[in-house]
Design an enzyme around this catalytic site. Structure first.
Site, PDB file in Angstrom:
ATOM      1  CB  SER A 276      -0.905   0.015   1.236  1.00 12.11           C
ATOM      2  OG  SER A 276      -1.521   1.273   1.413  1.00 12.11           O
ATOM      3  CE  LYS A 282      -4.979  -2.255   2.775  1.00 15.00           C
ATOM      4  NZ  LYS A 282      -5.866  -1.538   1.836  1.00 15.00           N
ATOM      5  CG  ASN A 284      -3.814  -4.203  -0.472  1.00 17.80           C
ATOM      6  OD1 ASN A 284      -4.652  -4.141   0.420  1.00 17.80           O
ATOM      7  ND2 ASN A 284      -3.045  -3.185  -0.817  1.00 17.80           N
ATOM      8  NE  ARG A 315     -16.818 -12.478 -46.003  1.00 13.14           N
ATOM      9  CZ  ARG A 315     -16.821 -13.699 -46.557  1.00 13.14           C
ATOM     10  NH1 ARG A 315     -17.514 -14.683 -46.000  1.00 13.14           N
ATOM     11  NH2 ARG A 315     -16.138 -13.957 -47.643  1.00 13.14           N
TER      12      ARG A 315
END
Length: 478
Positions: A276, A282, A284, A315
């Site tokens: 972080s 942190k 994550n 097509r």
């Protein structure tokens, strides 16, 4: 085709390169080289012409960004490519320049190019999916009997085993891999039909030319043009979408179990992973993030592919072109998800003690169903369930353990006291005992999925010999 920086960080450099302009252009050149050599093999053009054409079918010889820029005005990437290829061949052999792209059409070269790059994309996905499945199967075996709280509707339910939970992730992934192999076998086909799919320009030699091309490009025997028959192709895209959904299920659970206040699992850390800019503590869950981002976007890609199927006559107008644009994005997201989760699973950090702590923190409530079942054999299910409901409410209001309350209730009931000994009650609250059913189911599923996963990993259906078409003469193809 790589999209923005935000697309790129949700995928991998390898997959972005597969669908990059240079890669797609080379795949188109491979089609043209194979076409020329196949036509020489059946005598439609001279070996010298085929050699002249194949010799300059190398994307690095061309200004690819300029060709891509010109495609918007032309209405097809193939049109400026064939024009520039023809001009280049004419520098060396004016006669060979007359037969460049002979009998083919723009959709033939573009669809076949997409088949070739998609095969490479699937090889990347398949390799990482095999690694992910192997890591999860090893994890399930290691923790086959580790108790963990099962959760339903985001609430505590009953004790299962962590191995059972892991098999709930890996089972769908193994089945997805099995279906991907089968769907790809149907979808990865040479596209070759000429202007309206009949190969009329090549006369009776058309199917033979197609078979030679398929062989050179390491594709299955030609079954006919599929210009506006997109069922097998889109079915492959749908299977990729289902895979992303299964990856999202694993990622969702992993992210929830990685929450700091839960802490039962953690993705691996190191090398700047999951940090972080503001909070040093942190961790994550970035692999989960990538997979969940893919799971958010894949349904829209798949829906677009399905909507693009209603193509006009021989097509499509607009819908085929939209399909081309949506196809790459689906695979780019899918590989980002499977690659990130394969890396995470290889180093997943498991905290069995936190799993036990969460079971114990509920003061026996996760054993309420087992207790009710045990008492029901003596006093009947309705009365047993009412008793456990009342006792569970007292656990919450009196902050007492359910085992303590149940022991007292059994001791006070002349029907239950002789039929339910205290050791039975204590066993009902033993987490290892409670996890045994989950462990049994996990062992059954391990026995089923381990050999299947190994078989799928060994198959490697998307690996083909490195094909250098310039190494084979037209005479050898005959």
């Amino acid at each position: 085709m790589s999209g923005s920086a935000f697309e790129g960080f949700l995928s991998t450099p390898q997959m972005l390169a597969v669908f990059g302009d240079q890669s797609v252009m080379q795949a188109m050149m491979d089609f043209e080289s194979a076409l020329a050599r196949a036509e020489a093999a059946v005598g439609l053009i001279t070996p010298a012409a085929a050699t002249a054409i194949a010799g300059v079918c190398r994307a690095e010889l061309y200004d690819v960004p300029a060709l891509v820029a010109a495609s918007g005005r032309a209405g097809s990437l193939a049109i400026p490519m064939v024009k520039r290829l023809t001009e280049t061949v004419a520098l060396f052999d004016t006669q060979a320049a007359q037969v460049v792209h002979w009998g083919g059409t723009s959709q033939d070269v573009i669809d076949t190019a997409m088949v070739l790059v998609t095969r490479r994309a699937l090889a990347l996905i398949d390799a990482d999916l095999s690694a992910l499945n192997a890591a999860l199967l090893a994890l399930a075996e290691q923790h086959v009997a580790t108790p963990i709280m099962g959760r339903t509707l985001m609430q505590p339910a009953s004790v299962v085993s962590f191995g059972f939970k892991v098999m709930g992730w890996v089972g769908p992934l193994v089945r997805c891999q099995q279906r991907l192999h089968a769907a790809a076998a149907r979808a990865l086909q040479l596209q070759f039909g000429g202007a309206v799919g009949t190969l009329a320009t090549l006369g009776e030699q058309g199917p033979t030319v197609a078979q030679h091309m398929a062989q050179q490009l390491h594709l299955p025997p030609w079954q006919g043009a599929w210009h506006t028959q997109r069922d097998d192709w889109v079915a492959l895209g749908c299977e990729v979408g289902v895979l992303v959904g299964a990856l999202g299920k694993f990622a969702r659970d992993l992210s929830l179990m990685s929450q700091g206040e839960i802490g039962e699992l953690n993705e691996p850390t190191g090398a700047g992973r999951g940090g972080s800019t503001a909070l040093p503590h942190k961790r994550n869950p970035v692999a989960s993030m990538v997979a969940l981002a893919a799971a958010q976007r894949a349904p829209h890609r798949v829906a677009a592919l399905l909507a693009d199927m209603s193509q006009e006559h021989e097509r499509g107008l607009g819908n085929w072109q939209a399909e081309l644009a949506d196809w790459a994005g689906l695979f780019i997201s899918a590989h980002g998800a499977v690659h990130a989760l394969a890396e995470a699973a290889a180093g997943l950090q498991v905290n069995p003690q936190r799993m036990r702590d969460h079971i114990e923190a509920l003061q026996g409530l996760v054993s309420a169903e087992a207790c009710s079942t045990r008492l029901a054999g003596v006093i009947g299910k309705p009365e047993a369930q009412r008793l456990l409901e009342d006792l569970s409410k007292r656990v919450m209001s009196e902050h007492r353990h359910l085992r303590e309350l149940l022991l007292q209730a059994v001791a006070d009931d002349p029907r239950l006291q002789p039929a339910v000994p205290p050791e039975d009650i204590h066993r009902l609250f033993d987490a290892d005992h409670a996890a045994r059913h989950g462990a049994e189911r996990a062992r059954e599923q391990l026995a089923r999925y381990r050999p299947l996963a190994a078989q799928l990993a060994a198959a490697k259906p998307f690996d083909v010999p490195e094909s250098n078409l310039q190494d084979h003469s037209p005479q050898e193809q005959a």
